[in-house]
Scaffold this active site. Structure first.
Site, PDB file in Angstrom:
ATOM      1  N   HIS A 130       0.596  -1.037   0.113  1.00 46.16           N
ATOM      2  CA  HIS A 130      -0.060   0.072  -0.146  1.00 46.16           C
ATOM      3  C   HIS A 130       0.561   1.685   0.043  1.00 46.16           C
ATOM      4  O   HIS A 130       2.156   1.237  -0.009  1.00 46.16           O
ATOM      5  CB  HIS A 130      -1.110   0.153   0.962  1.00 46.16           C
TER       6      HIS A 130
ATOM      7  N   HIS B 170       4.137   1.594   2.040  1.00 45.01           N
ATOM      8  CA  HIS B 170       5.003   0.824   1.788  1.00 45.01           C
ATOM      9  C   HIS B 170       5.743   1.803   0.946  1.00 45.01           C
ATOM     10  O   HIS B 170       6.990   1.700   0.556  1.00 45.01           O
ATOM     11  CB  HIS B 170       4.824  -0.908   1.123  1.00 45.01           C
TER      12      HIS B 170
ATOM     13  N   CYS C 276       0.304 -10.119  20.170  1.00 40.09           N
ATOM     14  CA  CYS C 276      -0.573  -9.255  19.516  1.00 40.09           C
ATOM     15  C   CYS C 276       0.524  -9.519  17.950  1.00 40.09           C
ATOM     16  O   CYS C 276       1.403 -10.050  17.267  1.00 40.09           O
ATOM     17  CB  CYS C 276      -0.106  -7.755  19.310  1.00 40.09           C
TER      18      CYS C 276
ATOM     19  N   CYS D  37       1.320  -7.520  15.144  1.00 37.24           N
ATOM     20  CA  CYS D  37       2.275  -6.362  15.392  1.00 37.24           C
ATOM     21  C   CYS D  37       3.567  -8.138  15.511  1.00 37.24           C
ATOM     22  O   CYS D  37       4.636  -7.004  15.647  1.00 37.24           O
ATOM     23  CB  CYS D  37       2.673  -6.316  16.450  1.00 37.24           C
TER      24      CYS D  37
ATOM     25  N   CYS E  41      -3.861  -3.854  21.462  1.00 31.06           N
ATOM     26  CA  CYS E  41      -2.871  -3.099  21.181  1.00 31.06           C
ATOM     27  C   CYS E  41      -3.985  -1.789  20.062  1.00 31.06           C
ATOM     28  O   CYS E  41      -4.676  -2.121  19.533  1.00 31.06           O
ATOM     29  CB  CYS E  41      -2.621  -4.460  19.587  1.00 31.06           C
TER      30      CYS E  41
ATOM     31  N   HIS F 257      -3.668  -2.253  15.890  1.00 30.68           N
ATOM     32  CA  HIS F 257      -4.343  -3.192  15.695  1.00 30.68           C
ATOM     33  C   HIS F 257      -5.788  -3.388  15.729  1.00 30.68           C
ATOM     34  O   HIS F 257      -6.737  -4.270  15.445  1.00 30.68           O
ATOM     35  CB  HIS F 257      -4.259  -4.867  15.557  1.00 30.68           C
TER      36      HIS F 257
ATOM     37  N   LYS G 224      -5.849   7.321  10.333  1.00 34.41           N
ATOM     38  CA  LYS G 224      -5.303   6.481   9.898  1.00 34.41           C
ATOM     39  C   LYS G 224      -5.958   6.019   8.489  1.00 34.41           C
ATOM     40  O   LYS G 224      -7.195   5.792   8.761  1.00 34.41           O
ATOM     41  CB  LYS G 224      -5.246   5.607  11.270  1.00 34.41           C
TER      42      LYS G 224
ATOM     43  N   LYS H 225      -9.900   0.403   6.159  1.00 41.04           N
ATOM     44  CA  LYS H 225     -11.241   0.149   4.604  1.00 41.04           C
ATOM     45  C   LYS H 225     -12.364   0.124   4.953  1.00 41.04           C
ATOM     46  O   LYS H 225     -13.150   0.723   5.193  1.00 41.04           O
ATOM     47  CB  LYS H 225     -11.022  -1.751   4.679  1.00 41.04           C
TER      48      LYS H 225
HETATM   49  N1  MSP Z   1       7.994  -6.906   8.768  1.00 39.01           N
HETATM   50  C1  MSP Z   1       8.192  -5.685   9.001  1.00 39.01           C
HETATM   51  C2  MSP Z   1       9.357  -5.239   9.542  1.00 39.01           C
HETATM   52  C3  MSP Z   1      10.387  -6.215   9.723  1.00 39.01           C
HETATM   53  S1  MSP Z   1      11.983  -5.297   9.088  1.00 39.01           S
HETATM   54  C4  MSP Z   1      13.831  -5.971   9.920  1.00 39.01           C
HETATM   55  C5  MSP Z   1       7.435  -4.742   9.049  1.00 39.01           C
HETATM   56  N2  MSP Z   1       6.135  -4.809   8.112  1.00 39.01           N
HETATM   57  S2  MSP Z   1       4.932  -3.736   7.439  1.00 39.01           S
HETATM   58  O1  MSP Z   1       4.649  -4.927   6.304  1.00 39.01           O
HETATM   59  O2  MSP Z   1       3.954  -4.009   8.386  1.00 39.01           O
HETATM   60  O3  MSP Z   1       5.340  -2.503   6.821  1.00 39.01           O
HETATM   61  C6  MSP Z   1       5.649  -1.604   7.997  1.00 39.01           C
HETATM   62  C7  MSP Z   1       6.655  -0.506   7.486  1.00 39.01           C
HETATM   63  O4  MSP Z   1       5.227   0.180   6.255  1.00 39.01           O
HETATM   64  C8  MSP Z   1       6.939   0.979   8.012  1.00 39.01           C
HETATM   65  O5  MSP Z   1       7.561   0.522   9.116  1.00 39.01           O
HETATM   66  C9  MSP Z   1       6.925   2.142   7.252  1.00 39.01           C
HETATM   67  O6  MSP Z   1       8.546   2.151   6.415  1.00 39.01           O
HETATM   68  C10 MSP Z   1       5.758   1.494   6.239  1.00 39.01           C
HETATM   69  N3  MSP Z   1       4.364   1.674   6.330  1.00 39.01           N
HETATM   70  C11 MSP Z   1       3.054   1.034   6.985  1.00 39.01           C
HETATM   71  N4  MSP Z   1       2.226   1.670   6.847  1.00 39.01           N
HETATM   72  C12 MSP Z   1       2.065   3.479   6.834  1.00 39.01           C
HETATM   73  C13 MSP Z   1       1.699   4.323   6.915  1.00 39.01           C
HETATM   74  N5  MSP Z   1       1.062   4.715   6.992  1.00 39.01           N
HETATM   75  N6  MSP Z   1       2.301   5.749   6.569  1.00 39.01           N
HETATM   76  C14 MSP Z   1       4.514   5.487   5.973  1.00 39.01           C
HETATM   77  N7  MSP Z   1       4.632   4.072   6.274  1.00 39.01           N
HETATM   78  C15 MSP Z   1       3.734   3.576   6.635  1.00 39.01           C
HETATM   79  O7  MSP Z   1       6.264  -3.911   9.959  1.00 39.01           O
END
Ligand code: MSP
Length: 472
Positions: free
Chosen positions: A19, A22, A127, A130, A144, A147, A293, A296
């Protein structure tokens, strides 16, 4: 000798489609790496997937897939997205890769042999969202906050990694910026957390999660997913045979949601493994939609596909970099993004390029464009400083000052009239404008590499082409 620069994005959970969040992190990392390349540094950008753990196993079951099928599918979607966004990564690493599994098993074995990992029992509130144990103080009304679910009480035999013994060391590392956390407020936040909480030993294995890497000394357990995931920052390099050249990482770029694990477990793991510790973290805020935030159920999700379809890869890169200061939360709506696209790209930059190229066409054959080109001073100090501090939005504003300045200069000097009245003056004016355009080409390169290339082509050939159409 040229400096090296190794930056990582988080390895993303393979339980769901990519999304905008990322994309936000990954584009920022790519922009920074492309900038470092302009400076002549040797760079390495690592991104990839976190593919083990309960959350992924549960999702696969729900979809009627094997976990491996699920992660193959999601990893593919992430890779497609990076391609559409023109992300120039050096490795796309996956925790299900063979080399990664082997390294993890060696690492846990080493820590077990050293006595840093020991068998015990762990009880806590877990959780799954997380993939972390939570303390009571982290919960809001028993749930949490990320979530919105009550964590499960979990009590099981587990292998634990010593943490508390390294707390003093860790605080010193953070204080002295040997493990540098930026922006500063996140460093302060972590120091205050460490002053007020004693780190508990960390459960690094799970007995009832099959989808993971088995402990070599006890195959009834699999490695805890965060322990597994962190080391992909190492194994991604190993896979490309670049470990010697690039370790330690210069920056792990992360969202604020994963700051705590990254500033506790991660450096302590490396210390136990007797490896040089990563040089630090850069923490960014979250993208919110309409002040909330994205979710959906609220119906306020801005899809990354939707952005790409509307603004294209280059437009999306621009907008994600320009929406706000990386360290802060930024609020986004589709309307505002569209306005910004039209104002900055279709009008601001697009107009400038089109006007200058038309005027260049009038310079006549005698005018050697080469004489107008000045590249060396393009990377001015202010821009370099902003980029080195990851102030990417401010660096873009800096470029747009040049864009606006040049558009204004055209309006004031009216070169289309000068052609008829004063050829010398016309040429002088054009010299300024062409220099501006070259400067823009250079500075824009990390943000919109294809656009920079197109402007260059137009300037060199005189062939005019619309860069960005206005959109509704
Ligand atoms: N798998 C773990 C990370 C392990 S690193 C050794 C994880 N993955 S995640 O798919 O949940 O990705 C989290 C990351 O996605 C956040 O740290 C951030 O970089 C990005 N984001 C997820 N949601 C976000 C927003 N709404 N806004 C900006 N970035 C965000 O956690």
């Amino acid at each position: 000798m040229k400096e090296k620069f190794f930056i990582t994005t988080p390895v993303y959970y393979a339980n769901a489609q990519p999304h905008i969040g990322h994309a936000y992190t990954t584009v920022a990392a790519d922009v920074i790496v492309r900038f470092k390349k302009l400076l002549g540094e040797k760079t390495f950008l690592l991104t990839g997937m976190d593919e083990h753990g309960a959350k992924i196993a549960q999702k696969a079951e729900h979809e009627g897939l094997t976990p491996q099928e699920l992660v193959n599918e999601t990893s593919g979607s992430f890779q497609n997205l990076w391609e559409r966004l023109n992300v120039d990564y050096d490795v796309f690493t996956r925790t299900t890769d063979k080399e990664h599994k082997e390294f993890i098993q060696k690492a846990v074995q080493k820590l077990y042999d050293k006595g840093v990992i020991y068998k015990g029992e762990y009880e806590g509130l877990y959780c799954v969202g997380c993939e972390q144990f939570k303390t009571e103080s982290e919960l809001v009304e028993g749930k949490c906050p990320d979530h919105n679910v009550e964590p499960e009480v979990m009590r099981e035999e587990s292998y634990l990694m010593k943490m508390g013994s390294e707390q003093e060391w860790l605080m010193e590392m953070i204080k002295k910026d040997e493990f540098k956390i930026r922006p500063l407020r996140y460093k302060k936040e972590m120091l205050s957390f460490l002053e007020n909480n004693k780190l508990e030993d960390l459960s690094i294995s799970r007995k009832n999660v099959d989808w993971g890497i088995p402990l070599p000394f006890d195959e009834t357990h699999t490695v805890y997913v965060w322990f597994d995931a962190f080391l992909s920052y190492v194994t991604g390099l190993i896979k490309k045979k670049k470990f010697e050249e690039f370790w330690p990482s210069d920056v792990n770029l992360i969202g604020k949601d994963i700051l705590r694990v990254h500033s506790t477990i991660w450096p302590i793991m490396l210390r136990h493994l007797e490896m040089p510790v990563s040089r630090g973290l850069f923490v960014h805020g979250h993208i919110l939609s309409g002040g909330k935030k994205m979710s959906k159920s609220l119906g306020n999700v801005i899809g990354i596909e939707e952005m790409l379809d509307k603004f294209g890869g280059e437009g999306t890169r621009y907008l994600l970099s320009a929406v706000g200061s990386l360290g802060d939360d930024v609020d986004v709506t589709m309307e505002r993004l569209t306005e910004k696209y039209n104002a900055d790209l279709a009008n601001g930059l697009g107009n400038l390029v089109s006007r200058v190229i038309t005027l260049v066409g009038k310079l006549g054959k005698g005018a050697q464009l080469g004489n107008f080109v000045v590249k060396e001073d393009a990377l001015d100090k202010q821009f370099v400083k902003l980029m080195n501090e990851f102030e990417v939005d401010k660096a873009l504003e800096h470029i747009w000052e040049i864009v606006k300045g040049a558009n204004k200069y055209i309006e004031e000097t009216r070169p289309w009239e000068l052609i008829k009245e004063d050829e010398k003056k016309f040429k002088e004016t054009m010299k300024v404008l062409v220099r501006n355009l070259w400067q823009i080409i250079w500075l824009l390169n990390p943000f919109m590499p294809e656009t920079a290339e197109k402007i260059k082509y137009q300037l060199e050939t005189g062939k005019k082409e619309i860069l960005f159409e206005r959109i509704k």
